[in-house]
Design a protein around this motif. Structure first.
Motif, PDB file in Angstrom:
ATOM      1  N   THR A  12       0.552  -0.851  -0.166  1.00  0.00           N
ATOM      2  CA  THR A  12      -0.433   0.084   0.161  1.00  0.00           C
ATOM      3  C   THR A  12       0.672   1.191   0.157  1.00  0.00           C
ATOM      4  O   THR A  12       0.491   1.867  -0.643  1.00  0.00           O
ATOM      5  N   LEU A  13       1.823   0.800   1.008  1.00  0.00           N
ATOM      6  CA  LEU A  13       3.019   2.999   0.749  1.00  0.00           C
ATOM      7  C   LEU A  13       3.232   2.852  -0.307  1.00  0.00           C
ATOM      8  O   LEU A  13       4.144   3.409  -1.020  1.00  0.00           O
ATOM      9  N   ALA A  14       3.924   1.119  -0.939  1.00  0.00           N
ATOM     10  CA  ALA A  14       4.603   1.535  -2.226  1.00  0.00           C
ATOM     11  C   ALA A  14       3.685   2.620  -3.191  1.00  0.00           C
ATOM     12  O   ALA A  14       4.247   3.010  -3.806  1.00  0.00           O
ATOM     13  N   ALA A  15       2.196   1.378  -3.433  1.00  0.00           N
ATOM     14  CA  ALA A  15       1.433   2.496  -4.477  1.00  0.00           C
ATOM     15  C   ALA A  15       1.204   3.911  -4.196  1.00  0.00           C
ATOM     16  O   ALA A  15       0.913   3.874  -5.285  1.00  0.00           O
ATOM     17  N   ALA A  16       1.191   3.978  -2.708  1.00  0.00           N
ATOM     18  CA  ALA A  16       1.087   5.519  -2.819  1.00  0.00           C
ATOM     19  C   ALA A  16       2.690   6.622  -3.057  1.00  0.00           C
ATOM     20  O   ALA A  16       2.377   7.533  -3.631  1.00  0.00           O
ATOM     21  N   ALA A  17       2.868   5.904  -2.906  1.00  0.00           N
ATOM     22  CA  ALA A  17       4.821   6.331  -3.409  1.00  0.00           C
ATOM     23  C   ALA A  17       5.335   6.576  -5.194  1.00  0.00           C
ATOM     24  O   ALA A  17       5.655   7.748  -5.354  1.00  0.00           O
ATOM     25  N   ARG A  18       5.268   5.145  -4.851  1.00  0.00           N
ATOM     26  CA  ARG A  18       5.393   5.585  -6.324  1.00  0.00           C
ATOM     27  C   ARG A  18       4.251   6.300  -7.561  1.00  0.00           C
ATOM     28  O   ARG A  18       4.691   7.086  -8.051  1.00  0.00           O
ATOM     29  N   ALA A  19       2.804   6.785  -7.016  1.00  0.00           N
ATOM     30  CA  ALA A  19       2.356   7.305  -7.715  1.00  0.00           C
ATOM     31  C   ALA A  19       2.747   9.076  -7.301  1.00  0.00           C
ATOM     32  O   ALA A  19       2.051   9.985  -8.330  1.00  0.00           O
ATOM     33  N   ALA A  20       3.048   9.086  -6.525  1.00  0.00           N
ATOM     34  CA  ALA A  20       3.580  10.650  -5.406  1.00  0.00           C
ATOM     35  C   ALA A  20       4.529  10.797  -6.744  1.00  0.00           C
ATOM     36  O   ALA A  20       5.055  12.130  -7.058  1.00  0.00           O
ATOM     37  N   LEU A  21       5.395   9.995  -7.091  1.00  0.00           N
ATOM     38  CA  LEU A  21       6.653   9.513  -7.956  1.00  0.00           C
ATOM     39  C   LEU A  21       5.917  10.408  -9.852  1.00  0.00           C
ATOM     40  O   LEU A  21       6.717  11.075  -9.731  1.00  0.00           O
ATOM     41  N   ARG A  38       3.925   8.490 -18.593  1.00  0.00           N
ATOM     42  CA  ARG A  38       3.523   8.677 -17.859  1.00  0.00           C
ATOM     43  C   ARG A  38       3.029   6.758 -17.346  1.00  0.00           C
ATOM     44  O   ARG A  38       2.815   6.547 -16.138  1.00  0.00           O
ATOM     45  N   GLU A  39       2.320   6.084 -18.345  1.00  0.00           N
ATOM     46  CA  GLU A  39       1.318   4.587 -17.601  1.00  0.00           C
ATOM     47  C   GLU A  39       2.745   3.376 -17.480  1.00  0.00           C
ATOM     48  O   GLU A  39       2.859   2.487 -16.519  1.00  0.00           O
ATOM     49  N   ALA A  40       3.958   3.933 -18.061  1.00  0.00           N
ATOM     50  CA  ALA A  40       4.804   3.027 -17.492  1.00  0.00           C
ATOM     51  C   ALA A  40       5.341   2.803 -15.835  1.00  0.00           C
ATOM     52  O   ALA A  40       6.174   1.857 -15.836  1.00  0.00           O
ATOM     53  N   PHE A  41       6.279   4.223 -16.162  1.00  0.00           N
ATOM     54  CA  PHE A  41       6.403   5.131 -14.937  1.00  0.00           C
ATOM     55  C   PHE A  41       5.057   4.291 -13.656  1.00  0.00           C
ATOM     56  O   PHE A  41       5.433   4.378 -12.642  1.00  0.00           O
ATOM     57  N   ALA A  42       4.234   4.414 -13.869  1.00  0.00           N
ATOM     58  CA  ALA A  42       2.461   4.854 -13.589  1.00  0.00           C
ATOM     59  C   ALA A  42       2.512   2.441 -12.284  1.00  0.00           C
ATOM     60  O   ALA A  42       2.784   2.756 -11.205  1.00  0.00           O
ATOM     61  N   ALA A  81      12.696   4.490  -2.098  1.00  0.00           N
ATOM     62  CA  ALA A  81      13.147   4.546  -3.074  1.00  0.00           C
ATOM     63  C   ALA A  81      12.228   5.251  -4.345  1.00  0.00           C
ATOM     64  O   ALA A  81      12.075   5.030  -5.672  1.00  0.00           O
ATOM     65  N   TYR A  82      11.454   5.358  -3.470  1.00  0.00           N
ATOM     66  CA  TYR A  82      10.199   6.276  -5.523  1.00  0.00           C
ATOM     67  C   TYR A  82      10.526   7.753  -4.310  1.00  0.00           C
ATOM     68  O   TYR A  82       9.840   8.445  -4.653  1.00  0.00           O
ATOM     69  N   GLU A  83      11.828   7.897  -4.192  1.00  0.00           N
ATOM     70  CA  GLU A  83      12.224   9.377  -4.327  1.00  0.00           C
ATOM     71  C   GLU A  83      13.009   9.988  -5.600  1.00  0.00           C
ATOM     72  O   GLU A  83      13.559   9.233  -6.091  1.00  0.00           O
TER      73      GLU A  83
END
Length: 327
Positions: A12-21, A38-42, A81-83
């Motif tokens: 859950t944390l990873a999904a939120a961090a990835r969306a923020a990135l 955008r879709e690939a990075f998401a 990892a998502y900074e």
């Protein structure tokens, strides 16, 4: 609380961090020209490509690790990892051997590569495998080849890619030689710094293909002609990459900057000109030219490869300002 629940929490944390990135990169405008990225990075989970990495702390580096027994440490690893920063992934005796590039710079490079559906892409420098995953997400596994000299790097890249569900072709070999058995390529992208354009890449490119590579703290985009010649300009983006292993290291003797004003020595654009003309112009000549030409931005410079000649230039390949690159 068992490891299973914490695993779900980390997802859950990873999904939120990835969306923020993704939002951060979008705000930078990197995808404006090609929003498909955008879709690939998401979709691609960067944390699976950096099971551990090092962050600089006073007096050295601290290792962050996804398998740490301490929950707070795992969360720090995941957030990091998502900074939108480069991550040091391999050190030897305190020297950086390999890193995962800054995601917004990767986005800039992938957009500049101008990929189209159906293209075959060669990546030089497998790194963690993350960039190959982004390419494979967009183009399909069979269209993407990535090469690295270090078998440890290719082995871990393969493992990371498989964990994320991607299976592009990962080759262990000298990136400067390309991968002839997988040629021809429509696009070649390097994620390590070089001081000259490898002729093998041009030979393995389709006519009209593109080569994007770091050189002299910049990113050059070359269009390949049907005769193995190539020409193109630098992007405006600064880029600092680990040199290609196996190639001669750019650098050599420290430059004598006496007589160059302090303000210019610290200026990124002047340092770019110094790196580009190293061995041809002395720093004082480079400074005089730089001031006279209005402190040119990177995109005014280009490179031409023709026959056995290879040169950098300002404004015009046939113009008065041209400097041979080291052969």
């Amino acid at each position: 609380m068992g490891g299973h629940a914490s695993g779900r929490e980390l997802d859950t944390l990873a999904a939120a961090a990835r969306a923020a990135l993704v939002r951060r990169i979008e705000a930078s405008g990197a995808w404006a020209a090609d929003p498909v990225w955008r879709e690939a990075f998401a979709a691609v989970p960067r944390h699976l490509f950096v099971p551990y990495y090092y962050v600089g702390v006073t007096g050295g580096f601290e290792r962050r690790w996804g398998e740490s027994p301490e929950r707070g440490a795992r969360e720090r690893w995941l957030r990091g990892a998502y900074e939108d920063t480069p991550l040091a992934t391999r050190l030897r005796d305190g020297e950086l051997l390999s890193s995962s590039s800054q995601p917004s710079l990767m986005a800039d490079m992938l957009v500049a590569l101008d990929v189209r559906d159906g293209h075959r892409v060669l990546e030089i420098g497998a790194g963690t495998g993350y960039n190959a995953a982004l390419l494979a997400h967009r183009l399909g596994d069979d269209r993407v080849t990535t090469v690295d000299l270090d078998p440890e790097i290719t082995e871990s890249a393969r493992r990371h890619l498989a964990a994320a569900g991607y299976h592009p072709v990962v080759v262990t070999g000298d990136g400067a030689r390309g991968v002839p058995e997988r040629a021809p390529f429509d696009r070649i992208i390097a994620t390590c710094a070089l001081s000259t354009v490898p002729r093998a890449w041009l030979a393995q490119s389709r006519p009209g293909g593109r080569v994007l590579m770091p050189l002299a703290t910049g990113l050059i985009v070359l269009t390949v002609g049907g005769d193995g010649n190539a020409e193109g300009r630098f992007l405006h983006t600064p880029a600092y990459f680990v040199p290609l292993r196996g190639a001669s290291r750019p650098g050599g003797e420290p430059l004598q900057l006496g007589g160059v004003p302090h303000r210019a020595r610290e200026d990124d654009l002047f340092r770019f000109l110094l790196a580009l003309t190293r061995g041809t112009l002395d720093p004082q000549e480079a400074h005089a030219l730089w001031e006279q030409e209005g402190r040119p931005q990177r995109e005014r410079y280009g490179i031409t490869v023709s026959g056995d000649r290879e040169w950098a230039w300002l404004d015009d390949p046939e113009g008065p300002y041209a400097w041979p690159l080291p052969s």
